[in-house]
Design a protein around this motif. Structure first.
Motif, short mmCIF file in Angstrom:
data_model
loop_
_atom_site.label_atom_id
_atom_site.label_comp_id
_atom_site.label_asym_id
_atom_site.label_seq_id
_atom_site.Cartn_x
_atom_site.Cartn_y
_atom_site.Cartn_z
N ALA A 181 41.21 51.37 0.99
CA ALA A 181 40.12 51.45 0.01
C ALA A 181 40.54 52.25 -1.21
CB ALA A 181 38.89 52.07 0.67
N ALA A 182 41.19 53.39 -0.99
CA ALA A 182 41.62 54.23 -2.10
C ALA A 182 42.60 53.50 -3.02
CB ALA A 182 42.25 55.52 -1.58
N ALA A 183 43.47 52.71 -2.43
CA ALA A 183 44.47 52.00 -3.22
C ALA A 183 43.86 50.87 -4.05
CB ALA A 183 45.56 51.45 -2.32
N LEU A 184 42.81 50.25 -3.52
CA LEU A 184 42.23 49.07 -4.18
C LEU A 184 41.15 49.41 -5.19
CD1 LEU A 184 41.97 46.71 -1.07
CD2 LEU A 184 43.66 46.61 -2.91
N LEU A 185 40.49 50.54 -5.03
CA LEU A 185 39.40 50.92 -5.92
C LEU A 185 39.93 51.62 -7.16
CD1 LEU A 185 36.89 52.23 -3.22
CD2 LEU A 185 36.69 50.13 -4.57
N PRO A 186 39.12 51.69 -8.22
CA PRO A 186 39.54 52.44 -9.42
C PRO A 186 39.83 53.90 -9.09
CG PRO A 186 37.62 51.08 -9.88
CD PRO A 186 37.84 51.01 -8.40
N ASP A 187 40.54 54.57 -9.98
CA ASP A 187 41.10 55.89 -9.71
C ASP A 187 40.09 56.87 -9.11
OD1 ASP A 187 42.62 58.18 -9.62
OD2 ASP A 187 42.88 58.36 -11.78
N ARG A 188 39.05 57.22 -9.87
CA ARG A 188 38.10 58.23 -9.42
C ARG A 188 37.36 57.79 -8.16
NH1 ARG A 188 36.78 63.66 -9.67
NH2 ARG A 188 34.56 63.93 -9.30
N VAL A 189 36.91 56.55 -8.16
CA VAL A 189 36.19 56.02 -6.99
C VAL A 189 37.11 55.98 -5.77
CG1 VAL A 189 34.89 54.06 -6.07
CG2 VAL A 189 34.66 54.68 -8.48
N GLY A 190 38.36 55.62 -5.99
CA GLY A 190 39.33 55.57 -4.90
C GLY A 190 39.57 56.93 -4.29
N LEU B 291 47.85 58.35 -4.93
CA LEU B 291 48.29 59.55 -4.22
C LEU B 291 47.43 59.80 -2.99
CD1 LEU B 291 49.94 62.15 -3.96
CD2 LEU B 291 48.36 63.23 -5.58
N VAL B 292 46.12 59.66 -3.12
CA VAL B 292 45.23 59.85 -1.97
C VAL B 292 45.53 58.82 -0.89
CG1 VAL B 292 42.83 59.71 -1.21
CG2 VAL B 292 43.41 61.00 -3.27
N ALA B 293 45.78 57.58 -1.30
CA ALA B 293 46.11 56.53 -0.32
C ALA B 293 47.38 56.90 0.45
CB ALA B 293 46.28 55.19 -1.03
#
Length: 491
Positions: free
Chosen positions: A18-27, A115-117
């Motif tokens: 999810a983090a990789a696919l969503l926009p930066d802040r939302v991810g 990075l979060v992903a």
């Protein structure tokens, strides 16, 4: 409750996607929520029981066992007990703190969601390593961590990040090759990859155990890293971003020492007995050499990185004694190092962001320019040097006690020299505080106060360092049964 083992792995994996696919802040928000759910799912795994080793032993607290590759008799076999549970919770906690930290301090150069992903993929690999009860599955999870951590260092690291990332991947690939050969040796000889069935040596001959232990121990030594296979660590820590250093020091290094206890000692106990004196000598060499190098360091993150070499030396010394006291010292030393060094790297990152340098000569007078930051740094430093009442004390002190109790000229000498190394640890951390917090103020820090997000990220680690120091039974109590059962399985 067994389904929680799957949840603990599936949630961060889904969060990474999810983090990789969503926009930066939302991810970044989605990834942080996934990390929080993984932590909440890991907490109920605790049960007041223990894991008994050997083919006739009872099972872990919680367990899942599905056929994975029937033709090769491989299983998707997960379990948690008193040895792995503290590390599972620590991994989930540090990952949450790091993901949450990115919400306040967006990483450079952008792509914070990526990075979060990557942090969540690393979490899956580390958690899987601590939960795996199949040797091949253990190896797969062990290797999942490699490429994401390489990317974290290579993309978001400091100026010399490319060199540090290459060095990290080359060293760990070398260790991985040896680990793979060791796993193949055990599985091909025993006809099973089940760690529970293999613990105590199973049907492995003495020669096979000696070969397997040598291969496995070197492979784990690279990942820990243990002297003299440690030279990738200072570069990786110095160049990695703050969250990368926290994960690297806090839990990734523990994969090697955990594997040494669970796999190398458990599966090849005769090899462990044979190699114990060599491991003890290498452990004490790591303590002394790491401390002497720290005394000469002039860069903040590099000093903290080299301190890990010494701390892991105490962990290895405890394991090498092959006694209940020593292995318990190693287990609590692992947890204490993860908590305290994770906090130290958070603090080092905060200081470098404010001062724009990590040079100790340019950081004097921190207690004048940022007194609260200096206070937390002082707490973390005295916790790491092993002050009684804080978490760092128990692992170091009882590794020394275990070596001396082992008896004989060699082990007594190793215990005494390790104690001297403990004094050197105090010396270089006190030197750090003198250089950074005391003396006339050099320059100014902006902002001088702590941000609420920084307090939120550091507070759990401060509380844990104090709680484990005052009540070591939080870690040692749940591990008592597994450690006794492991030692009973040794020849």
């Amino acid at each position: 409750m067994n389904a929680l083992l799957i949840v603990v792995l599936a949630v961060p994996a889904a969060g990474a996607a999810a983090a990789a696919l969503l926009p930066d802040r939302v991810g970044r928000i989605a990834g942080t929520v996934a990390a929080a759910v993984a932590l909440l799912a890991s907490l109920p795994l605790y049960r007041d029981s223990w894991f008994s080793y050997g083919p006739a032993g009872v099972r872990p607290w919680h367990e899942v066992d599905y056929s994975w590759v029937p033709a090769l008799n491989l299983h998707f076999h997960l379990g948690v007990d008193g040895v792995s549970y503290p590390l599972v919770v620590l991994t989930a906690l540090l990952t949450l703190l790091c993901c949450g930290f990115t919400l306040w301090r967006a990483p450079e150069p952008g792509r914070g969601n990526t990075l979060v992903a990557l942090l969540l993929v690393i979490e899956v690999g580390i958690l899987g390593t601590f939960l795996a009860l199949d040797l091949v599955l253990f190896f797969v999870f062990f290797e999942v961590v490699l490429l994401p951590m390489y990317a974290v260092i290579a993309v978001w690291g400091d100026r010399d990040r490319a060199h540090a990332a290459r060095k990290f991947v080359l060293y760990t690939l070398f260790g991985s090759v040896l680990l793979l050969v060791g796993v193949f040796t055990v599985v091909a000889s025993a006809g099973t990859a089940d760690i529970v069935a293999l613990t105590g040596g199973g049907e492995l001959s003495r020669t096979t155990q000696l070969v397997a232990f040598t291969l496995l121990a070197i492979g784990f030594a690279v990942k820990s890293p243990l002297w003299p296979l440690h030279t990738w660590l200072p570069d990786a820590h110095t160049q990695a971003p703050t969250v990368g250093s926290v994960i690297l020091a806090g839990v990734l290094l523990k994969m090697g020492t955990y594997g040494l206890i669970r796999v190398a000692v458990g599966v090849a106990p005769e090899g462990a007995r044979w190699a114990a004196p060599v491991l003890g000598v290498l452990a004490v060499a790591a303590i002394i050499i790491g401390s002497l190098v720290c005394l000469a360091q002039t860069e903040l993150k590099r000093l903290i990185a080299y301190s890990s070499v010494g701390h892991m030396g105490f962990v290895l010394l405890g394991i090498a004694t092959l006694t209940a006291t020593g292995i318990q010292a190693a287990l609590i030393g692992n947890v204490a190092h993860g908590v305290i060094t994770g906090l130290l790297f958070f603090l080092a990152g905060a200081i470098k962001e404010r001062a724009h340098t990590g040079d100790l000569a340019q950081l004097g007078g921190l207690r004048e320019t940022a007194p609260r930051l200096a206070g937390v740094l002082g707490f973390a430093a005295i916790a790491s040097l092993g002050l009684p009442g804080l978490a760092g004390f128990w692992g170091e002190a009882f590794a020394v006690v275990a070596a001396i109790d082992r008896g004989g000229p060699l082990w007594t000498t190793l215990g005494v020299v390790a104690a001297v190394g403990g004094a050197l640890t105090a010396a270089y951390f006190l030197r750090l505080l003198r250089r950074v917090t005391h003396g006339p103020a050099i320059g100014s820090l902006a902002p001088p106060t702590l941000a609420p997000v920084e307090v939120a990220a550091w507070a759990p680690l401060v509380v844990l360092a104090l709680a484990v120091g005052l009540v070591p039974g939080l870690v040692l109590g749940m591990a008592d049964g597994p450690v006794q059962a492991l030692l009973e399985a040794l020849p």
